[in-house]
Design an enzyme around this catalytic site. Structure first.
Site, PDB file in Angstrom:
ATOM      1  CG  ASP A  70      -1.816   1.210   1.324  1.00  0.00           C
ATOM      2  OD1 ASP A  70      -1.620   2.169   0.537  1.00  0.00           O
ATOM      3  OD2 ASP A  70      -2.719   1.205   2.176  1.00  0.00           O
ATOM      4  CE1 TYR A 165      -5.034  11.264 -15.075  1.00  0.00           C
ATOM      5  CE2 TYR A 165      -4.527  13.222 -16.369  1.00  0.00           C
ATOM      6  CZ  TYR A 165      -4.520  11.840 -16.222  1.00  0.00           C
ATOM      7  OH  TYR A 165      -3.990  11.059 -17.218  1.00  0.00           O
ATOM      8  CE  LYS A 169      -1.271  11.391 -15.294  1.00  0.00           C
ATOM      9  NZ  LYS A 169      -0.743  10.046 -14.980  1.00  0.00           N
ATOM     10  CB  THR A 200      -5.679   0.319 -19.599  1.00  0.00           C
ATOM     11  OG1 THR A 200      -6.443   1.544 -19.496  1.00  0.00           O
ATOM     12  CG2 THR A 200      -4.208   0.658 -19.795  1.00  0.00           C
TER      13      THR A 200
END
Length: 287
Positions: A70, A165, A169, A200
């Site tokens: 984890d 997000y 990045k 994916t």
């Protein structure tokens, strides 16, 4: 195949990009430590486990070693690298790929209208990459060689899905740049790679949710293995150090190294398709 197997750690490799990168490195004979939390079906909304990826690495010609980690727990990350040191004595390649991506990320809405848990990508994504690099770097510096890769994307330079997000990045790119400063003259190279849209399970799920909106992605997707082959080519490049601190577009690197994706495809560069490129870094250093 390398005469002496390279030792790699690929974080977040139960599925998706990490699974593909790990499997590709296996094709080049690497010993790959595959990390993630998924150990059995049902551990995550999408299929894939660390054991399945490790088996794929071994089947490809390498040696896959599954380690349940984890990456939100610093002690588990430290234990991972302690194990690598004990079993292998060193590490050649670290791929910082793990990120907490929830299904709600791609839903319409502004950031405060989506679940607060989307901020998990800051902990398992930004911080976890820092922590993994923190433990890998000393082993690499001791040997005077190594490659630390951050998997990133164009969301660093334009809006994609929201600020969480995007923060992930751009942080991947920035950490590569700043770690390269600290790693200067050690023989260890840190860099970031922009992946394209990846074929994916998550992307296929997205396309199926609105075929009219997302059908265009089918024409530009990369297989998850594609980036793994790019990383291997980089690791074997005598001029690797020239890329230190840079954010590189995987599709452009593939052209440079003469690599093509499955089906003899040459995935397009985001720079050429949309005029979007990594943000510049400047030479000024303050210590």
């Amino acid at each position: 195949m390398s005469q002496t197997p390279k030792v790699a750690v690929v974080t977040g490799a139960s599925r998706g990009a990490g699974q593909g990168i790990a499997t590709a490195l296996g094709q080049h004979g690497c010993i790959v430590y595959v990390t993630g939390r998924s150990e059995k079906a049902g551990d995550a909304p999408l299929p894939g486990t660390i054991y399945e990826t490790a088996a794929a690495v071994t089947a490809a010609g390498g040696q896959g070693i599954a380690v349940r980690v984890d990456h939100g727990d610093d002690d588990q990350t430290r234990a991972l690298f302690d194990r690598v040191r004990a079993e292998q004595g060193h590490i050649d390649i670290l791929v910082n790929n793990v990120a907490a991506i929830h299904d709600e990320l791609t839903l319409p809405g502004r950031f405060w209208e989506k679940p607060l848990k989307l901020a998990d990508i800051i902990t398992v994504g930004i911080r976890s990459s820092y922590v993994a690099s923190y433990h890998a770097a000393p082993m690499m510096v001791d040997r005077g060689q190594g490659l630390i890769v951050f998997t990133s994307g164009s969301g660093a330079s334009h809006y994609v899905y929201g600020p969480g997000y995007g923060a992930h990045k751009v942080s991947q790119d920035k950490m590569a740049a700043d770690m390269a400063v600290d790693l200067r003259d050690t023989g260890v190279t840190a860099l970031s790679i922009w992946m394209g849209a990846l074929r994916t399970g998550r992307l296929l799920q997205l396309i199926a949710s609105d075929p009219a909106k997302y059908a265009y992605l089918e024409k530009m997707v990369e297989t998850p293995e594609f980036t793994g082959h790019v990383i291997w080519a980089l690791s074997q490049d005598p001029a690797l150090a020239d890329h230190a601190g840079q954010t590189l577009i995987g599709a452009e690197l593939a052209e440079h190294y003469g690599l093509r994706d499955v089906g003899d495809r040459q995935p397009p560069s985001y720079r050429r398709s949309y005029g979007v490129a990594p943000l510049p870094q400047y030479d000024r250093i303050i210590r």
